[in-house]
Design a protein around this motif. Structure first.
Motif, PDB file in Angstrom:
ATOM      1  N   ALA A 145      12.443  -2.987   5.834  1.00  0.00           N
ATOM      2  CA  ALA A 145      11.981  -1.975   5.353  1.00  0.00           C
ATOM      3  C   ALA A 145      12.458  -0.914   6.156  1.00  0.00           C
ATOM      4  O   ALA A 145      12.708   0.355   5.483  1.00  0.00           O
ATOM      5  CB  ALA A 145      10.485  -2.012   5.617  1.00  0.00           C
ATOM      6  N   LEU A 146      12.770  -0.823   7.448  1.00  0.00           N
ATOM      7  CA  LEU A 146      13.196   0.378   8.060  1.00  0.00           C
ATOM      8  C   LEU A 146      14.733   0.700   7.716  1.00  0.00           C
ATOM      9  O   LEU A 146      15.163   1.946   7.650  1.00  0.00           O
ATOM     10  CB  LEU A 146      13.253  -0.029   9.785  1.00  0.00           C
ATOM     11  CG  LEU A 146      11.723  -0.039  10.265  1.00  0.00           C
ATOM     12  CD1 LEU A 146      11.870  -0.496  11.764  1.00  0.00           C
ATOM     13  CD2 LEU A 146      11.269   1.583  10.128  1.00  0.00           C
ATOM     14  N   LYS A 147      15.341  -0.519   7.319  1.00  0.00           N
ATOM     15  CA  LYS A 147      16.932   0.073   6.878  1.00  0.00           C
ATOM     16  C   LYS A 147      16.753   0.803   5.380  1.00  0.00           C
ATOM     17  O   LYS A 147      17.899   1.291   5.428  1.00  0.00           O
ATOM     18  CB  LYS A 147      17.365  -1.661   6.704  1.00  0.00           C
ATOM     19  CG  LYS A 147      17.887  -2.330   7.843  1.00  0.00           C
ATOM     20  CD  LYS A 147      18.607  -3.527   7.435  1.00  0.00           C
ATOM     21  CE  LYS A 147      19.211  -4.380   8.401  1.00  0.00           C
ATOM     22  NZ  LYS A 147      20.029  -5.484   7.976  1.00  0.00           N
ATOM     23  N   HIS A 148      16.011   0.934   4.551  1.00  0.00           N
ATOM     24  CA  HIS A 148      16.009   1.326   3.499  1.00  0.00           C
ATOM     25  C   HIS A 148      16.367   2.939   3.563  1.00  0.00           C
ATOM     26  O   HIS A 148      17.103   3.254   3.019  1.00  0.00           O
ATOM     27  CB  HIS A 148      14.907   1.295   2.570  1.00  0.00           C
ATOM     28  CG  HIS A 148      14.670  -0.284   2.125  1.00  0.00           C
ATOM     29  ND1 HIS A 148      15.667  -0.698   1.422  1.00  0.00           N
ATOM     30  CD2 HIS A 148      13.781  -1.186   2.151  1.00  0.00           C
ATOM     31  CE1 HIS A 148      15.529  -1.755   0.832  1.00  0.00           C
ATOM     32  NE2 HIS A 148      14.326  -2.152   1.361  1.00  0.00           N
ATOM     33  N   ARG A 149      15.653   3.595   4.639  1.00  0.00           N
ATOM     34  CA  ARG A 149      15.674   5.096   4.769  1.00  0.00           C
ATOM     35  C   ARG A 149      16.036   5.276   6.153  1.00  0.00           C
ATOM     36  O   ARG A 149      16.001   6.588   6.479  1.00  0.00           O
ATOM     37  CB  ARG A 149      14.752   5.481   4.072  1.00  0.00           C
ATOM     38  CG  ARG A 149      14.112   5.452   2.711  1.00  0.00           C
ATOM     39  CD  ARG A 149      13.305   6.513   2.284  1.00  0.00           C
ATOM     40  NE  ARG A 149      11.792   6.434   3.075  1.00  0.00           N
ATOM     41  CZ  ARG A 149      10.827   7.198   2.719  1.00  0.00           C
ATOM     42  NH1 ARG A 149      10.969   8.238   1.589  1.00  0.00           N
ATOM     43  NH2 ARG A 149       9.914   7.091   3.183  1.00  0.00           N
ATOM     44  N   GLY A 150      16.483   4.597   6.850  1.00  0.00           N
ATOM     45  CA  GLY A 150      16.506   4.613   8.424  1.00  0.00           C
ATOM     46  C   GLY A 150      15.079   4.731   8.783  1.00  0.00           C
ATOM     47  O   GLY A 150      14.280   4.920   8.151  1.00  0.00           O
TER      48      GLY A 150
ATOM     49  N   HIS B 157       0.746  -1.180   0.174  1.00  0.00           N
ATOM     50  CA  HIS B 157       0.113  -0.039  -0.145  1.00  0.00           C
ATOM     51  C   HIS B 157       0.735   1.263  -0.049  1.00  0.00           C
ATOM     52  O   HIS B 157       0.665   2.190  -0.713  1.00  0.00           O
ATOM     53  CB  HIS B 157      -0.818   0.094   1.428  1.00  0.00           C
ATOM     54  CG  HIS B 157      -1.984   1.035   1.136  1.00  0.00           C
ATOM     55  ND1 HIS B 157      -1.846   2.511   1.525  1.00  0.00           N
ATOM     56  CD2 HIS B 157      -3.253   0.989   0.975  1.00  0.00           C
ATOM     57  CE1 HIS B 157      -2.962   3.004   1.348  1.00  0.00           C
ATOM     58  NE2 HIS B 157      -3.944   2.213   0.936  1.00  0.00           N
ATOM     59  N   CYS B 158       1.892   1.064   0.810  1.00  0.00           N
ATOM     60  CA  CYS B 158       2.624   2.295   0.745  1.00  0.00           C
ATOM     61  C   CYS B 158       4.047   2.511   0.450  1.00  0.00           C
ATOM     62  O   CYS B 158       4.832   3.435   0.319  1.00  0.00           O
ATOM     63  CB  CYS B 158       2.866   2.828   2.456  1.00  0.00           C
ATOM     64  SG  CYS B 158       1.291   2.962   3.147  1.00  0.00           S
ATOM     65  N   LYS B 159       4.768   1.316   0.112  1.00  0.00           N
ATOM     66  CA  LYS B 159       5.988   0.904  -0.325  1.00  0.00           C
ATOM     67  C   LYS B 159       7.016   1.101   0.596  1.00  0.00           C
ATOM     68  O   LYS B 159       8.190   0.769   0.519  1.00  0.00           O
ATOM     69  CB  LYS B 159       6.202   2.017  -1.547  1.00  0.00           C
ATOM     70  CG  LYS B 159       5.352   2.057  -2.638  1.00  0.00           C
ATOM     71  CD  LYS B 159       4.872   0.652  -3.194  1.00  0.00           C
ATOM     72  CE  LYS B 159       3.981   0.645  -4.427  1.00  0.00           C
ATOM     73  NZ  LYS B 159       3.511  -0.698  -4.633  1.00  0.00           N
ATOM     74  N   THR B 160       6.987   2.141   1.550  1.00  0.00           N
ATOM     75  CA  THR B 160       7.933   2.165   2.613  1.00  0.00           C
ATOM     76  C   THR B 160       7.253   2.252   4.055  1.00  0.00           C
ATOM     77  O   THR B 160       6.086   2.414   4.292  1.00  0.00           O
ATOM     78  CB  THR B 160       8.611   3.755   2.540  1.00  0.00           C
ATOM     79  OG1 THR B 160       7.775   4.657   2.978  1.00  0.00           O
ATOM     80  CG2 THR B 160       9.432   3.844   1.195  1.00  0.00           C
ATOM     81  N   ILE B 161       8.187   1.862   5.091  1.00  0.00           N
ATOM     82  CA  ILE B 161       7.896   1.957   6.360  1.00  0.00           C
ATOM     83  C   ILE B 161       8.957   2.792   7.071  1.00  0.00           C
ATOM     84  O   ILE B 161      10.156   2.497   7.090  1.00  0.00           O
ATOM     85  CB  ILE B 161       7.800   0.385   6.981  1.00  0.00           C
ATOM     86  CG1 ILE B 161       6.516   0.030   6.455  1.00  0.00           C
ATOM     87  CG2 ILE B 161       7.416   0.914   8.608  1.00  0.00           C
ATOM     88  CD1 ILE B 161       6.822  -1.716   7.121  1.00  0.00           C
ATOM     89  N   ASP B 162       8.441   3.935   7.735  1.00  0.00           N
ATOM     90  CA  ASP B 162       9.394   4.984   8.441  1.00  0.00           C
ATOM     91  C   ASP B 162       9.381   4.736   9.718  1.00  0.00           C
ATOM     92  O   ASP B 162      10.260   5.436  10.550  1.00  0.00           O
ATOM     93  CB  ASP B 162       9.223   6.336   8.001  1.00  0.00           C
ATOM     94  CG  ASP B 162       9.082   6.586   6.306  1.00  0.00           C
ATOM     95  OD1 ASP B 162      10.352   6.358   6.016  1.00  0.00           O
ATOM     96  OD2 ASP B 162       8.099   6.397   5.572  1.00  0.00           O
TER      97      ASP B 162
END
Length: 251
Positions: free
Chosen positions: A119-124, A71-76
Protein backbone atom coordinates in the motif's frame (compact mmCIF):
# COMPACT_ATOMS: atom_id res chain seq x y z
CA UNK A 1 -7.10 12.82 3.10
CA UNK A 2 -3.99 10.89 4.06
CA UNK A 3 -4.18 7.83 6.29
CA UNK A 4 -1.86 6.83 9.13
CA UNK A 5 -1.72 3.59 11.06
CA UNK A 6 -0.59 4.03 14.66
CA UNK A 7 0.04 0.90 16.72
CA UNK A 8 -0.08 0.93 20.49
CA UNK A 9 -2.60 3.76 20.12
CA UNK A 10 -4.80 3.12 23.15
CA UNK A 11 -2.62 5.17 25.50
CA UNK A 12 0.62 7.07 25.95
CA UNK A 13 2.74 8.15 23.00
CA UNK A 14 0.54 6.28 20.53
CA UNK A 15 -2.61 8.03 21.69
CA UNK A 16 -0.94 11.44 21.61
CA UNK A 17 0.33 10.70 18.10
CA UNK A 18 -3.11 9.63 16.87
CA UNK A 19 -4.61 12.85 18.23
CA UNK A 20 -1.98 14.99 16.53
CA UNK A 21 -2.40 13.26 13.18
CA UNK A 22 -6.14 13.86 13.41
CA UNK A 23 -5.63 17.51 14.32
CA UNK A 24 -3.52 17.87 11.17
CA UNK A 25 -6.25 16.40 8.98
CA UNK A 26 -5.20 12.77 8.69
CA UNK A 27 -7.42 9.72 8.96
CA UNK A 28 -6.02 7.54 11.72
CA UNK A 29 -6.30 3.80 12.18
CA UNK A 30 -5.72 3.30 15.89
CA UNK A 31 -4.37 -0.18 16.52
CA UNK A 32 -3.96 -1.88 19.88
CA UNK A 33 -4.47 -5.29 21.48
CA UNK A 34 -6.22 -3.66 24.46
CA UNK A 35 -9.56 -3.62 22.70
CA UNK A 36 -11.56 -2.25 25.61
CA UNK A 37 -9.32 0.78 26.13
CA UNK A 38 -9.08 1.38 22.39
CA UNK A 39 -12.86 1.47 22.04
CA UNK A 40 -13.00 4.05 24.84
CA UNK A 41 -10.54 6.55 23.35
CA UNK A 42 -10.96 6.25 19.58
CA UNK A 43 -14.49 7.74 19.37
CA UNK A 44 -13.21 10.96 20.90
CA UNK A 45 -10.78 11.60 18.02
CA UNK A 46 -12.01 13.03 14.72
CA UNK A 47 -11.29 10.92 11.62
CA UNK A 48 -10.03 8.04 13.79
CA UNK A 49 -11.23 4.47 14.07
CA UNK A 50 -10.22 1.51 16.20
CA UNK A 51 -8.77 -1.76 14.92
CA UNK A 52 -8.11 -4.36 17.59
CA UNK A 53 -4.97 -6.32 16.77
CA UNK A 54 -2.07 -8.06 18.49
CA UNK A 55 0.80 -7.08 16.21
CA UNK A 56 2.89 -10.05 17.31
CA UNK A 57 0.44 -12.34 15.48
CA UNK A 58 0.97 -12.43 11.71
CA UNK A 59 -2.60 -13.48 10.90
CA UNK A 60 -4.05 -10.62 12.95
CA UNK A 61 -1.74 -8.12 11.24
CA UNK A 62 -2.91 -9.24 7.80
CA UNK A 63 -6.55 -8.77 8.83
CA UNK A 64 -5.78 -5.38 10.36
CA UNK A 65 -4.17 -4.05 7.19
CA UNK A 66 -7.03 -5.33 5.03
CA UNK A 67 -9.50 -3.63 7.37
CA UNK A 68 -7.65 -0.31 7.12
CA UNK A 69 -7.53 -0.48 3.33
CA UNK A 70 -11.24 -1.32 3.13
CA UNK A 71 -11.99 1.71 5.29
CA UNK A 72 -9.51 4.22 3.86
CA UNK A 73 -8.30 2.83 0.49
CA UNK A 74 -4.74 4.10 1.10
CA UNK A 75 -1.99 3.93 3.71
CA UNK A 76 0.38 6.91 3.75
CA UNK A 77 2.20 6.46 7.05
CA UNK A 78 2.83 3.66 9.50
CA UNK A 79 3.89 4.39 13.07
CA UNK A 80 5.18 1.25 14.77
CA UNK A 81 4.77 2.37 18.35
CA UNK A 82 3.41 -0.72 20.14
CA UNK A 83 5.92 -2.16 22.55
CA UNK A 84 6.46 -4.28 25.64
CA UNK A 85 8.65 -3.14 28.52
CA UNK A 86 10.16 -5.88 30.66
CA UNK A 87 13.06 -4.82 32.84
CA UNK A 88 15.07 -7.21 34.98
CA UNK A 89 18.58 -8.50 35.69
CA UNK A 90 20.20 -10.36 32.81
CA UNK A 91 20.48 -13.62 34.74
CA UNK A 92 16.76 -13.54 35.53
CA UNK A 93 15.75 -13.02 31.90
CA UNK A 94 14.79 -16.47 30.71
CA UNK A 95 13.92 -17.29 27.12
CA UNK A 96 10.19 -16.84 27.67
CA UNK A 97 10.73 -13.26 28.88
CA UNK A 98 13.13 -12.62 26.00
CA UNK A 99 10.65 -13.91 23.41
CA UNK A 100 7.74 -11.94 24.90
CA UNK A 101 9.68 -8.71 24.38
CA UNK A 102 10.97 -9.62 20.93
CA UNK A 103 7.57 -10.81 19.71
CA UNK A 104 6.03 -7.35 20.00
CA UNK A 105 8.94 -4.92 19.87
CA UNK A 106 10.80 -6.46 16.94
CA UNK A 107 8.60 -9.09 15.28
CA UNK A 108 5.51 -6.89 15.46
CA UNK A 109 7.32 -3.92 13.94
CA UNK A 110 8.55 -6.17 11.14
CA UNK A 111 5.15 -7.75 10.52
CA UNK A 112 3.20 -4.48 10.35
CA UNK A 113 5.79 -2.85 8.10
CA UNK A 114 5.89 -5.83 5.74
CA UNK A 115 2.11 -5.97 5.46
CA UNK A 116 1.91 -2.25 4.64
CA UNK A 117 4.65 -2.08 2.00
CA UNK A 118 2.37 -2.81 -1.01
CA UNK A 119 0.00 0.00 0.00
CA UNK A 120 2.84 2.41 0.78
CA UNK A 121 4.29 1.84 -2.71
CA UNK A 122 1.24 3.30 -4.44
CA UNK A 123 1.88 6.92 -3.48
CA UNK A 124 5.11 6.73 -1.55
CA UNK A 125 4.80 6.93 2.19
CA UNK A 126 6.57 6.83 5.49
CA UNK A 127 7.42 4.31 8.17
CA UNK A 128 8.25 5.70 11.59
CA UNK A 129 9.50 3.10 14.03
CA UNK A 130 9.64 3.83 17.74
CA UNK A 131 12.80 2.47 19.32
CA UNK A 132 14.29 3.82 22.54
CA UNK A 133 17.35 5.51 23.90
CA UNK A 134 17.96 2.01 25.33
CA UNK A 135 18.63 0.87 21.75
CA UNK A 136 21.40 3.46 21.38
CA UNK A 137 23.13 3.10 24.74
CA UNK A 138 23.28 0.08 26.99
CA UNK A 139 21.99 0.17 30.52
CA UNK A 140 21.26 -2.26 33.31
CA UNK A 141 18.08 -4.36 33.48
CA UNK A 142 17.42 -4.05 29.73
CA UNK A 143 19.00 -7.04 28.03
CA UNK A 144 15.82 -7.95 26.14
CA UNK A 145 14.26 -4.51 25.86
CA UNK A 146 17.45 -2.70 24.82
CA UNK A 147 18.41 -5.41 22.35
CA UNK A 148 14.95 -5.37 20.77
CA UNK A 149 15.12 -1.60 20.33
CA UNK A 150 18.63 -1.74 18.88
CA UNK A 151 17.30 -4.25 16.37
CA UNK A 152 14.42 -1.90 15.50
CA UNK A 153 16.97 0.82 14.75
CA UNK A 154 18.82 -1.42 12.30
CA UNK A 155 15.55 -2.66 10.81
CA UNK A 156 14.70 0.99 10.11
CA UNK A 157 17.96 1.53 8.26
CA UNK A 158 17.43 -1.64 6.28
CA UNK A 159 13.94 -0.47 5.31
CA UNK A 160 15.29 2.93 4.24
CA UNK A 161 17.99 1.33 2.11
CA UNK A 162 15.67 -1.08 0.32
CA UNK A 163 12.42 0.87 0.05
CA UNK A 164 13.72 4.29 -0.94
CA UNK A 165 13.46 3.49 -4.65
CA UNK A 166 9.69 3.22 -4.17
CA UNK A 167 9.47 6.62 -2.51
CA UNK A 168 9.01 5.03 0.91
CA UNK A 169 10.91 6.73 3.73
CA UNK A 170 11.80 4.95 6.97
CA UNK A 171 12.96 6.75 10.09
CA UNK A 172 13.23 5.96 13.77
CA UNK A 173 12.45 7.85 16.96
CA UNK A 174 14.46 6.94 20.05
CA UNK A 175 12.60 8.36 23.06
CA UNK A 176 14.42 9.07 26.26
CA UNK A 177 12.53 9.03 29.56
CA UNK A 178 8.95 10.11 28.92
CA UNK A 179 6.33 10.90 31.53
CA UNK A 180 3.88 8.15 30.61
CA UNK A 181 1.75 6.16 33.05
CA UNK A 182 3.94 3.12 32.33
CA UNK A 183 7.16 4.99 33.12
CA UNK A 184 5.75 6.47 36.29
CA UNK A 185 4.62 3.01 37.39
CA UNK A 186 8.07 1.45 37.05
CA UNK A 187 10.33 4.41 37.95
CA UNK A 188 10.85 4.93 41.67
CA UNK A 189 11.33 8.47 43.05
CA UNK A 190 15.05 7.67 43.29
CA UNK A 191 15.20 6.70 39.61
CA UNK A 192 13.21 9.78 38.57
CA UNK A 193 15.63 12.02 40.45
CA UNK A 194 18.60 10.23 38.87
CA UNK A 195 17.17 10.70 35.38
CA UNK A 196 16.63 14.40 36.03
CA UNK A 197 20.27 14.71 37.05
CA UNK A 198 21.46 12.87 33.92
CA UNK A 199 19.31 14.72 31.37
CA UNK A 200 20.64 18.12 30.26
CA UNK A 201 17.10 19.53 30.04
CA UNK A 202 16.58 18.26 33.62
CA UNK A 203 13.16 16.72 33.06
CA UNK A 204 11.26 13.87 31.44
CA UNK A 205 9.79 14.43 27.99
CA UNK A 206 6.06 14.53 27.35
CA UNK A 207 3.92 12.35 25.13
CA UNK A 208 3.05 15.42 23.07
CA UNK A 209 6.72 16.19 22.42
CA UNK A 210 7.23 12.68 21.10
CA UNK A 211 4.11 12.93 18.95
CA UNK A 212 5.35 16.16 17.37
CA UNK A 213 8.56 14.45 16.23
CA UNK A 214 6.73 11.38 14.96
CA UNK A 215 4.17 13.30 12.92
CA UNK A 216 6.91 15.51 11.48
CA UNK A 217 8.87 12.49 10.21
CA UNK A 218 5.69 10.98 8.76
CA UNK A 219 4.75 14.13 6.87
CA UNK A 220 5.75 16.01 3.74
CA UNK A 221 8.03 18.43 5.60
CA UNK A 222 10.42 15.49 6.12
CA UNK A 223 10.29 14.46 2.45
CA UNK A 224 14.09 14.17 2.09
CA UNK A 225 14.75 12.50 5.43
CA UNK A 226 15.14 8.73 5.55
CA UNK A 227 17.25 6.19 7.37
CA UNK A 228 17.68 8.48 10.37
CA UNK A 229 17.45 7.88 14.11
CA UNK A 230 16.20 10.89 16.05
CA UNK A 231 16.78 10.76 19.80
CA UNK A 232 14.00 12.74 21.46
CA UNK A 233 15.59 12.58 24.87
CA UNK A 234 16.38 16.00 26.30
CA UNK A 235 20.06 15.39 25.54
CA UNK A 236 20.25 12.17 27.56
CA UNK A 237 22.27 10.27 24.93
CA UNK A 238 24.98 12.93 25.01
CA UNK A 239 25.80 12.52 28.70
CA UNK A 240 27.61 9.46 30.00
CA UNK A 241 26.29 5.96 30.56
CA UNK A 242 24.26 4.21 33.20
CA UNK A 243 22.41 5.36 36.28
CA UNK A 244 23.58 4.26 39.73
CA UNK A 245 19.96 4.10 40.89
CA UNK A 246 19.27 1.35 38.34
CA UNK A 247 22.15 -0.89 39.35
CA UNK A 248 21.56 -4.02 41.37
CA UNK A 249 22.59 -3.94 45.00
CA UNK A 250 25.76 -6.09 45.16
CA UNK A 251 24.68 -7.25 48.60
Amino acid sequence: MKTAIVTGAARGIGLATARLFAQQGWQVAMVDRDCAELEKVAPGIDHAFAVCCDISQADQVEVMVRTVLEHCKTIDAVVNNAGVADFGPIEQTDFDRWRTVMATNLDGTFLVSQACIPALKHRGGAIVNIASISGLRASTLRVAYGTSKAAVIHLTRQQAAELGEYGIRANCIAPGPVRTKLAMAVHSPQIIAAYHDAIPLNRYGTEQELAEAIVFLAGDKASYITGQVLAVDGGFESTGVGLPALRADPA
